[in-house]
Design a protein around this motif. Sequence first.
Motif, PDB file in Angstrom:
ATOM      1  N   THR A  34       0.835  -1.200   0.000  1.00 12.22           N
ATOM      2  CA  THR A  34       0.000   0.000   0.000  1.00 12.22           C
ATOM      3  C   THR A  34       0.871   1.251   0.000  1.00 12.22           C
ATOM      4  O   THR A  34       1.820   1.353   0.777  1.00 12.22           O
ATOM      5  CB  THR A  34      -0.929   0.028   1.231  1.00 12.22           C
ATOM      6  OG1 THR A  34      -1.798  -1.110   1.184  1.00 12.22           O
ATOM      7  CG2 THR A  34      -1.776   1.296   1.245  1.00 12.22           C
ATOM      8  N   THR A  93      -6.912   0.411  -6.827  1.00 13.89           N
ATOM      9  CA  THR A  93      -6.326  -0.933  -6.734  1.00 13.89           C
ATOM     10  C   THR A  93      -5.588  -1.248  -8.031  1.00 13.89           C
ATOM     11  O   THR A  93      -5.888  -0.685  -9.087  1.00 13.89           O
ATOM     12  CB  THR A  93      -7.403  -2.007  -6.506  1.00 13.89           C
ATOM     13  OG1 THR A  93      -8.384  -1.919  -7.543  1.00 13.89           O
ATOM     14  CG2 THR A  93      -8.062  -1.839  -5.146  1.00 13.89           C
ATOM     15  N   CYS A  94      -4.633  -2.142  -7.936  1.00 14.99           N
ATOM     16  CA  CYS A  94      -3.899  -2.597  -9.111  1.00 14.99           C
ATOM     17  C   CYS A  94      -3.309  -3.975  -8.789  1.00 14.99           C
ATOM     18  O   CYS A  94      -3.193  -4.352  -7.619  1.00 14.99           O
ATOM     19  CB  CYS A  94      -2.786  -1.615  -9.489  1.00 14.99           C
ATOM     20  SG  CYS A  94      -1.555  -1.346  -8.187  1.00 14.99           S
ATOM     21  N   THR A  95      -2.950  -4.715  -9.823  1.00 20.08           N
ATOM     22  CA  THR A  95      -2.370  -6.047  -9.603  1.00 20.08           C
ATOM     23  C   THR A  95      -0.856  -5.995  -9.504  1.00 20.08           C
ATOM     24  O   THR A  95      -0.226  -6.962  -9.064  1.00 20.08           O
ATOM     25  CB  THR A  95      -2.788  -7.002 -10.731  1.00 20.08           C
ATOM     26  OG1 THR A  95      -2.427  -6.432 -11.990  1.00 20.08           O
ATOM     27  CG2 THR A  95      -4.297  -7.250 -10.694  1.00 20.08           C
ATOM     28  N   ASP A  96      -0.281  -4.868  -9.914  1.00 18.93           N
ATOM     29  CA  ASP A  96       1.169  -4.691  -9.794  1.00 18.93           C
ATOM     30  C   ASP A  96       1.462  -3.201  -9.774  1.00 18.93           C
ATOM     31  O   ASP A  96       0.734  -2.400 -10.375  1.00 18.93           O
ATOM     32  CB  ASP A  96       1.916  -5.359 -10.947  1.00 18.93           C
ATOM     33  CG  ASP A  96       3.427  -5.437 -10.679  1.00 18.93           C
ATOM     34  OD1 ASP A  96       4.202  -5.436 -11.637  1.00 18.93           O
ATOM     35  OD2 ASP A  96       3.816  -5.477  -9.476  1.00 18.93           O
ATOM     36  N   CYS A  97       2.529  -2.824  -9.071  1.00 23.85           N
ATOM     37  CA  CYS A  97       2.898  -1.416  -8.990  1.00 23.85           C
ATOM     38  C   CYS A  97       4.411  -1.286  -8.902  1.00 23.85           C
ATOM     39  O   CYS A  97       5.050  -1.925  -8.055  1.00 23.85           O
ATOM     40  CB  CYS A  97       2.252  -0.759  -7.766  1.00 23.85           C
ATOM     41  SG  CYS A  97       2.762   0.961  -7.496  1.00 23.85           S
ATOM     42  N   LEU A 108       1.247   1.325 -12.814  1.00 22.11           N
ATOM     43  CA  LEU A 108       0.244   0.422 -12.264  1.00 22.11           C
ATOM     44  C   LEU A 108      -0.294  -0.519 -13.339  1.00 22.11           C
ATOM     45  O   LEU A 108      -0.507  -0.114 -14.488  1.00 22.11           O
ATOM     46  CB  LEU A 108      -0.929   1.219 -11.681  1.00 22.11           C
ATOM     47  CG  LEU A 108      -0.597   2.431 -10.794  1.00 22.11           C
ATOM     48  CD1 LEU A 108      -1.881   3.108 -10.344  1.00 22.11           C
ATOM     49  CD2 LEU A 108       0.249   2.024  -9.604  1.00 22.11           C
ATOM     50  N   SER A 109      -0.528  -1.753 -12.960  1.00 24.65           N
ATOM     51  CA  SER A 109      -1.150  -2.727 -13.867  1.00 24.65           C
ATOM     52  C   SER A 109      -2.594  -2.943 -13.438  1.00 24.65           C
ATOM     53  O   SER A 109      -2.867  -3.151 -12.251  1.00 24.65           O
ATOM     54  CB  SER A 109      -0.393  -4.058 -13.830  1.00 24.65           C
ATOM     55  OG  SER A 109       0.936  -3.898 -14.296  1.00 24.65           O
ATOM     56  N   ALA A 111      -5.158  -0.917 -13.185  1.00 29.14           N
ATOM     57  CA  ALA A 111      -5.567   0.071 -12.185  1.00 29.14           C
ATOM     58  C   ALA A 111      -7.052   0.379 -12.276  1.00 29.14           C
ATOM     59  O   ALA A 111      -7.626   0.460 -13.367  1.00 29.14           O
ATOM     60  CB  ALA A 111      -4.768   1.354 -12.367  1.00 29.14           C
ATOM     61  N   MET A 145      -1.852  -2.490  -3.987  1.00 29.74           N
ATOM     62  CA  MET A 145      -1.390  -3.468  -4.960  1.00 29.74           C
ATOM     63  C   MET A 145      -1.739  -4.853  -4.438  1.00 29.74           C
ATOM     64  O   MET A 145      -1.176  -5.334  -3.461  1.00 29.74           O
ATOM     65  CB  MET A 145       0.115  -3.338  -5.184  1.00 29.74           C
ATOM     66  CG  MET A 145       0.648  -4.150  -6.363  1.00 29.74           C
ATOM     67  SD  MET A 145       0.947  -5.897  -5.951  1.00 29.74           S
ATOM     68  CE  MET A 145       2.406  -5.757  -4.931  1.00 29.74           C
ATOM     69  N   GLU A 146      -2.754  -5.488  -5.071  1.00 27.15           N
ATOM     70  CA  GLU A 146      -3.229  -6.808  -4.683  1.00 27.15           C
ATOM     71  C   GLU A 146      -3.179  -7.700  -5.931  1.00 27.15           C
ATOM     72  O   GLU A 146      -3.945  -7.509  -6.877  1.00 27.15           O
ATOM     73  CB  GLU A 146      -4.657  -6.706  -4.146  1.00 27.15           C
ATOM     74  CG  GLU A 146      -5.394  -8.014  -3.996  1.00 27.15           C
ATOM     75  CD  GLU A 146      -4.701  -9.010  -3.089  1.00 27.15           C
ATOM     76  OE1 GLU A 146      -4.713  -8.821  -1.858  1.00 27.15           O
ATOM     77  OE2 GLU A 146      -4.146 -10.000  -3.611  1.00 27.15           O
TER      78      GLU A 146
END
Length: 392
Positions: A34, A93-97, A108-109, A111, A145-146
């Motif tokens: 976070t 939120t994003c899956t990668d940062c 961000l991926s 996002a 990032m989750e």
Amino acid sequence: MTAGHGTATGAFKLPYSLIRNLTSPDEKANGVQTWFANVSARDVLKIGTEDNLRSYIAEHAQSKRNPVHKQIQNTIENLPDRFINRNSGITITCTDCEVDDSKKAAHLSNASIINGAQTQGELRRYLTSDEGEDADFMVRVEIIMEPAHDQIVEIAIARNTATSVKSVSQAGARGYLTELKTSVEGALPGETLQMSETDTAGLNTQAVLQWSRLLMPQKMLGAGAPRNFAYKQGGKCLTDFSNWASNVKSDAAMKKMYDFTVQIGPIGICEYRYWEQHEGWNGHRLHEYGKRSDKPHGGRPIKRDKTSGKVVWVAPGILFPIMSALSAFVRQKNGKWLLEKPKLFKEEELIRRAVQQFRALDRDVAVMGRSEAAYDALSIYTETIATVLADK
């Protein structure tokens, strides 16, 4: 879900001025990170909302804009430099940062905004309008990032489930606003007062209480009470009024302030509207850029009618000191509070002094609204007249 504005899939570059990683041990153990960042309001417009539970409510129907939207709008237009403090921010939120601090950008991926779609909608509404085309200010965002998308869904649900009961709703439910509402409706046919956050019709309760507070005589407020209170602590005007209402039977001083507000409320509404479109504002060129091509700060000072070119709106930061100065002419007669402007008082002179203060404060609307010196400077004029007339 239907995607909102912007692109949430793939890579997204989010510029920032400052970012901090506040990941907790528990988050780290779950592969989550976070960050909190300060970003430009304009960059927020580019982020999608497909993982949010709802998109901007008023996107397809302006009639769906509720008091919450209007409060956000009020802060954006009148206190943009305070927006980052007054607004609860936006959660992304994003899956990668990947954070590149050398270039001040977070990559961000996938996002998506999961909390703050209404804020984003109001930002877009203003920043893409004629009034906001040159505006920019900061917004605080939380980036989560989750890696697991199913967990992002759960986060979105959790962040949007709890809805606190707001102060206006509480005051309305307890009956604190009933007499004020009756007073407004009796004096101003066709008008009413919002009794809860979900009311879409009626006058903004906090605004009415702020205007009433500005007209309250200094003797009633107390010698040490700051004149700029209604501007700096608008929300506390409701808190104070609720406190007075709950103590009318046990505290004479509170009853007096409560009764004053109930009686002066309609007068405050009319007076604020009157000064907002006063002819005296025309010709002062408050909207124009300065000699160094610099624009006014802290929000737009005025708005003009596109057809006539006349001023139809003046920023609260400029109007509040004027309303406060008028408290010198508030009197109680036969048990009723009235605002009586003497013939010696020249409205154009008060406007001239307000313009003078605005320019002396580097044409910063927000600074003028907070400046005790500006309130004192305008009050000197009205209080001098009141004193002279009292001595005759």
